[in-house]
Design a protein around this motif. Structure first.
Motif, short mmCIF file in Angstrom:
data_model
loop_
_atom_site.label_atom_id
_atom_site.label_comp_id
_atom_site.label_asym_id
_atom_site.label_seq_id
_atom_site.Cartn_x
_atom_site.Cartn_y
_atom_site.Cartn_z
N THR A 185 0.78 -1.22 0.08
CA THR A 185 -0.05 -0.14 0.08
C THR A 185 0.83 1.34 0.18
OG1 THR A 185 -1.79 -1.15 1.26
CG2 THR A 185 -1.83 1.21 1.24
N TRP B 286 2.26 6.43 -6.92
CA TRP B 286 1.06 7.36 -7.31
C TRP B 286 1.27 8.96 -7.31
CZ3 TRP B 286 -2.23 10.71 -4.38
CH2 TRP B 286 -3.25 11.15 -4.79
N THR C 48 2.36 1.71 -3.48
CA THR C 48 1.69 2.11 -4.65
C THR C 48 1.34 3.59 -4.36
OG1 THR C 48 0.60 -0.18 -4.49
CG2 THR C 48 -0.80 1.88 -5.29
#
Length: 50
Positions: free
Chosen positions: A27, A34, A30
């Motif tokens: 998580t 992003w 990611t």
């Protein structure tokens, strides 16, 4: 709830811990990717990117 799991608890609880840790790392990875992509897009849209 019974969290004892008898002899299997020595294998199950570490597996749960490792899985939770892996999901947390995935998580965070990611979200970081992003944010990098978002910053790169902003640079490209401003016309200053290469």
């Amino acid at each position: 709830m019974n969290f004892d799991m008898s002899p299997y608890g020595a294998f199950i609880w570490p597996a749960y811990s490792i899985s939770a840790l892996a999901l947390g790392i995935a998580t965070l990875w990611t979200v970081a990717a992003w944010r990098r992509a978002k910053a790169r897009l902003a640079t490209l849209e401003s016309g200053q990117g290469t």
